[in-house]
Write an enzyme that holds these catalytic residues in place. Structure first.
Site, mmCIF file in Angstrom:
data_model
loop_
_atom_site.group_PDB
_atom_site.id
_atom_site.type_symbol
_atom_site.label_atom_id
_atom_site.label_comp_id
_atom_site.label_asym_id
_atom_site.label_seq_id
_atom_site.Cartn_x
_atom_site.Cartn_y
_atom_site.Cartn_z
ATOM 1 N N SER A 223 0.807 -1.211 -0.066
ATOM 2 C CA SER A 223 -0.003 0.008 0.091
ATOM 3 C C SER A 223 0.637 1.253 0.024
ATOM 4 O O SER A 223 1.715 1.454 -0.985
ATOM 5 C CB SER A 223 -0.876 -0.074 1.118
ATOM 6 O OG SER A 223 -2.018 0.701 0.793
ATOM 7 N N HIS A 365 -7.708 -5.846 1.273
ATOM 8 C CA HIS A 365 -6.288 -5.024 1.471
ATOM 9 C C HIS A 365 -5.430 -5.524 2.483
ATOM 10 O O HIS A 365 -5.793 -5.098 3.747
ATOM 11 C CB HIS A 365 -6.852 -3.371 1.497
ATOM 12 C CG HIS A 365 -5.733 -2.436 1.467
ATOM 13 N ND1 HIS A 365 -5.028 -2.188 0.315
ATOM 14 C CD2 HIS A 365 -5.253 -1.877 2.573
ATOM 15 C CE1 HIS A 365 -4.069 -1.253 0.475
ATOM 16 N NE2 HIS A 365 -4.268 -0.894 1.936
HETATM 17 C C1 GCU Z 1 -5.152 4.731 2.583
HETATM 18 C C2 GCU Z 1 -4.633 5.539 1.331
HETATM 19 C C3 GCU Z 1 -4.076 4.704 0.398
HETATM 20 C C4 GCU Z 1 -3.031 3.792 0.900
HETATM 21 C C5 GCU Z 1 -3.622 3.045 2.086
HETATM 22 C C6 GCU Z 1 -2.677 2.060 3.041
HETATM 23 O O1 GCU Z 1 -6.125 3.796 1.910
HETATM 24 O O2 GCU Z 1 -5.902 6.231 0.707
HETATM 25 O O3 GCU Z 1 -3.387 5.449 -0.721
HETATM 26 O O4 GCU Z 1 -2.369 2.890 0.092
HETATM 27 O O5 GCU Z 1 -4.323 3.735 2.953
HETATM 28 O O6 GCU Z 1 -1.415 2.605 3.052
HETATM 29 O O7 GCU Z 1 -2.996 1.207 3.457
#
Ligand code: GCU
Length: 387
Positions: A223, A365
């Site tokens: 992420s 995620h």
């Molecule tokens: C949020 C953010 C993302 C990122 C994520 C993470 O959702 O909007 O851009 O990748 O956090 O780091 O888990």
């Protein structure tokens, strides 16, 4: 009224493929003066530096390369960790510039009973520090160190807070203390750049550790950490390979699709990640002189593996695959065709035998054992073990 605004904002994030706007990607092979790059030397001498500067100035910021000194100290060592299977070292890497210094805390397990030096996976850890517990009392799929060790690789991690606290009010308190001038300029480095910078300093350390094959260090991030991993691989060509897990917007996914997270959203929620200049592209993706396929292209000819998860539409699985597809022309200049089909592979099907790897895992995620197992397969494919 407030509720109305909230609903309107939530609706502004598109999850409908039919509502993806028509867009044209900038041509990765066309120079700013309109010439078409046809070979490796032209890419490396003209177009690559040009694209790199565009990413620096508009998105991730400058990458300061000078400092006075880098020293390291092993603060804890266990030669028979993991039931004798691995050698643990906790290392404090200290970078000094002028009268200031910054410490990076590295956790490193190296497999015992294998020929040294060994290749290593380095995780940029953006979640809790317990994910990389050196005692192994806590184990986590986020960094399944035992699995990596069993596969014959070293496994290492540092926490993002050493590079820059992940907070809009305190991100300056990490390595940016060494480079205060970065805070004064609209193309200055912020948190994501600082995390990538920190990964490079760990690589500096690896070059001094005789058990690590510093020519085979693979940078991994999930992420926001996956955005930093890509930028680390772009900026520092010593990284042999990049694994970018669910990195989404301003990571591996195309911005112009405006699917899931958008530039406006990321700049609003995380104003401390990217340059001030990046805010010019809020609701204005078409004006960007780059898109994220060009970031992947900057890693060529080195292998890149990108992932997604089916329930993580925020990170735009399709847009990630399309980035890989559109990076292919640069890999082709190196005669490293990826042979990706135009359509993404089936869920949970990993593309391994390719210079550009991909999977879309069922689930949410996260960074999981499934992801790591495929990272290891991809590493085995590109660096087959001899003997
Ligand atoms: C949020 C953010 C993302 C990122 C994520 C993470 O959702 O909007 O851009 O990748 O956090 O780091 O888990």
């Amino acid at each position: 009224f407030a509720i109305f605004i909230l609903i309107a904002r939530a609706q502004a994030q598109n999850y409908d493929e039919a509502k993806v706007p028509a867009y044209t990607l900038p041509d990765v092979l066309k120079t700013s003066d309109g010439q078409l790059v046809k070979n490796k030397p032209d890419w490396e001498k003209k177009r690559r530096p040009e694209v790199l500067t565009l990413f620096e100035n508009n998105i991730y910021g400058q990458m300061p390369k000078t400092f006075d000194n880098l020293t390291y100290k092993v603060t804890n060592e266990v030669k028979d960790a993991m039931n004798g299977k691995a050698h643990l070292k906790e290392v404090t890497i200290t970078v000094t510039k002028g009268n200031k210094s910054a410490d990076i805390h590295l956790v490193l397990f190296t497999p015992n009973h294998v020929k040294k030096p060994v290749p290593a996976f380095l995780l940029i850890n953006n979640r809790g520090k317990e994910n990389t517990d050196p005692t192994r009392a806590t184990k986590s799929e986020f960094w399944p160190a035992e699995t990596v060790i069993e596969s014959g690789y070293a496994v290492a991690a540092f926490h993002v807070s050493d590079g820059a606290p992940d907070n809009k009010n305190t991100y300056q308190d990490g390595i940016l203390r060494l480079y205060p001038e970065q805070l004064e300029t609209d193309n200055g480095m912020k948190a994501i750049g600082a995390w990538a910078w920190t990964a490079s300093r760990v690589l500096d350390y690896f070059q001094k550790d005789k058990n690590i094959d510093a020519k085979k260090v693979f940078v991994v991030g999930h992420s926001r950490g996956g955005k930093a991993a890509l930028w680390a691989g772009v900026q520092d060509q010593r990284f042999a390979m990049v694994f970018s897990n669910c990195s989404g917007n301003t990571g591996a996914a195309l911005a112009r699709r405006r699917f899931g997270e958008t530039i406006t959203r990321i700049n609003t929620s995380f104003p401390h990640w990217f340059t001030n200049n990046y805010k010019k592209y809020n609701d204005n993706e078409a004006a960007l002189p780059v898109d994220q396929h060009m970031l992947i292209a900057l890693i060529a000819p080195r292998p890149v593996y990108a992932t997604n998860a089916t329930k993580d539409l925020w990170a735009d699985p399709k847009g990630t695959y399309l980035s890989l597809i559109n990076a292919q022309p640069v890999y082709a200049l190196y005669k490293k065709p990826s042979g990706l089909s135009p359509e993404p592979p089936a869920i949970n099907t990993a593309i391994i035998n390719s210079i550009l790897g991909y999977h879309n895992r069922e689930g949410i995620h996260n960074l999981t054992t499934f992801d790591w197992q495929n990272f290891i397969r991809f590493a085995n494919y590109h660096y087959p073990k001899k003997g």
